[in-house]
Design an enzyme around this catalytic site. Structure first.
Site, PDB file in Angstrom:
ATOM      1  N   GLY A   1      19.411   2.485   2.221  1.00 48.34           N
ATOM      2  CA  GLY A   1      20.405   3.482   2.584  1.00 48.34           C
ATOM      3  C   GLY A   1      20.737   4.356   1.378  1.00 48.34           C
ATOM      4  O   GLY A   1      20.047   5.324   1.100  1.00 48.34           O
TER       5      GLY A   1
ATOM      6  N   SER B   1      13.545   0.906  -0.933  1.00 50.91           N
ATOM      7  CA  SER B   1      14.271   2.165  -0.974  1.00 50.91           C
ATOM      8  C   SER B   1      15.533   1.984  -1.820  1.00 50.91           C
ATOM      9  O   SER B   1      15.438   1.529  -2.962  1.00 50.91           O
ATOM     10  CB  SER B   1      14.563   2.635   0.452  1.00 50.91           C
ATOM     11  OG  SER B   1      14.969   3.994   0.478  1.00 50.91           O
TER      12      SER B   1
ATOM     13  N   ASP C   1       4.500   8.879   0.437  1.00 50.15           N
ATOM     14  CA  ASP C   1       5.958   8.842   0.490  1.00 50.15           C
ATOM     15  C   ASP C   1       6.497  10.162  -0.052  1.00 50.15           C
ATOM     16  O   ASP C   1       6.516  10.388  -1.260  1.00 50.15           O
ATOM     17  CB  ASP C   1       6.478   7.656  -0.326  1.00 50.15           C
ATOM     18  CG  ASP C   1       7.956   7.378  -0.093  1.00 50.15           C
ATOM     19  OD1 ASP C   1       8.700   8.335   0.162  1.00 50.15           O
ATOM     20  OD2 ASP C   1       8.356   6.201  -0.175  1.00 50.15           O
TER      21      ASP C   1
ATOM     22  N   HIS D   1       7.159   6.637   3.358  1.00 46.19           N
ATOM     23  CA  HIS D   1       8.412   5.885   3.262  1.00 46.19           C
ATOM     24  C   HIS D   1       8.659   5.067   4.522  1.00 46.19           C
ATOM     25  O   HIS D   1       9.317   4.021   4.470  1.00 46.19           O
ATOM     26  CB  HIS D   1       9.577   6.852   3.019  1.00 46.19           C
ATOM     27  CG  HIS D   1      10.754   6.221   2.352  1.00 46.19           C
ATOM     28  ND1 HIS D   1      10.754   5.864   1.014  1.00 46.19           N
ATOM     29  CD2 HIS D   1      11.987   5.879   2.827  1.00 46.19           C
ATOM     30  CE1 HIS D   1      11.932   5.331   0.702  1.00 46.19           C
ATOM     31  NE2 HIS D   1      12.692   5.322   1.779  1.00 46.19           N
TER      32      HIS D   1
END
Length: 319
Positions: A43, A115, A271, A299
């Site tokens: 996130g 991430s 990505d 990604h």
């Protein structure tokens, strides 16, 4: 793709009292006597998966996952304007992880996160290397300001029409300045309609960035209910407009603190949001890390990327 194991659901769940009004939701899956492994979501603000897992050997692993502060099932929730964002920083999250480890009576654990989760587990491991047994990191990020600037400005060279819509989501007199700070201000507006629109504009840009990846899924970011959209964007704008409270190159500069921690890094060649250069640089600075670049992935991942992550999890289960 064939899943490795039957689905396993949590055998335990609860809330960790952070002592400052925040309650962090956590759950445990697999074997209570197994090798501890902490799964850290991205996130920031995505929340932990709410589905059974099939990637971890339920006989060998004790898997812990949690919702980071003010997202998912943790309370308060960032969709509530009263939730205090000043109590949500990278250091707060690191402290929550360490508090959770102590609460669960775990000496050392494997860390898995991609991430934003990659940034967080690297930052945690550099502060608490003695508590980390191994690391499995897909979609490597270090949340440097250069990386943030690429994702929210530089990538606009490939999607100029979508980036212009993203830019135009903030007031006209702020469009040539710090867009992320402008979005962070919008997400603090007391008018829910303004917050909803800002969240939708932000997520439309996130969707555009992955739209041409080999496995990009339409609406990957925006396909969530409205409160979750608001929380996600409010948290992202808060973290990224502050550079995640990390000095530029801090995690790369401190990679020597990870010495002795075996790690597998897995990154998609395509990505667009997090170019592979970051994974390459971290792997070069971390002698105990092995980097796998996945040619058919971005990604959003791919079967080959998932297989590489699962292979690493399998390799580490008996270590």
């Amino acid at each position: 793709m064939v899943d490795l194991y039957p689905p396993i659901s949590p055998y335990d769940h609860g809330f960790l009292d952070a002592g400052d009004g925040n309650r962090v939701y956590y759950e445990q899956l697999g074997n209570p006597q197994g090798k501890p492994a902490l799964n850290v979501h991205g996130g920031p603000g995505s929340g932990a998966p709410q589905r059974p897992t099939r990637a971890w050997d339920p006989e060998r692993y004790r898997v812990i996952r949690f919702d980071q502060r003010i997202c998912g099932r943790s309370t308060p929730h960032a969709s509530d304007p009263a939730a205090d964002m000043s109590l949500n920083t990278t250091q707060h999250l690191i402290d929550d992880m360490e508090r959770l480890r102590e609460h669960l009576g775990i000496e050392r654990w494997l860390l898995n996160g991609g991430s934003w989760g990659a940034t967080l587990i690297v930052a945690y491991a550099q502060q608490h290397p003695e508590r980390v047994s191994e690391m499995v990191i897909p979609a490597v990020t270090m949340t440097r300001r250069t990386e943030i600037d690429w994702l929210y400005r530089g990538a606009g060279r490939f999607y100029p029409e979508a980036w212009e819509r993203f830019r135009d989501g903030v007031p006209e007199d702020e469009r040539d300045g710090d867009l992320l700070a402008a979005y962070a201000r919008l997400m603090e507006n007391p008018d829910r309609a303004i917050r909803e629109k800002a969240a939708a504009d932000w997520l439309a840009w996130e969707d555009a960035v992955i739209s041409n990846e080999p496995n990009g899924v339409p609406g990957m970011y925006s396909n969530r209910e409205v409160d979750a959209q608001i929380a996600f964007v409010r948290i992202c704008a808060h973290f990224f407009s502050n550079g995640a409270w990390l000095e530029e190159d801090q995690l790369l500069r401190n990679a020597h603190k990870l010495a002795g921690i075996p790690a597998v890094l897995v990154h998609g060649r395509h990505d667009m949001g997090s170019p592979v250069q970051t994974a390459w640089e971290l792997a070069k600075a971390w002698p105990d890390a092995r980097l796998h670049i996945i040619e058919d992935s971005g990604h959003a991942g791919s079967d080959a990327m998932q297989e590489a992550v699962r292979a690493a999890i399998e390799d580490f289960k008996n270590r």
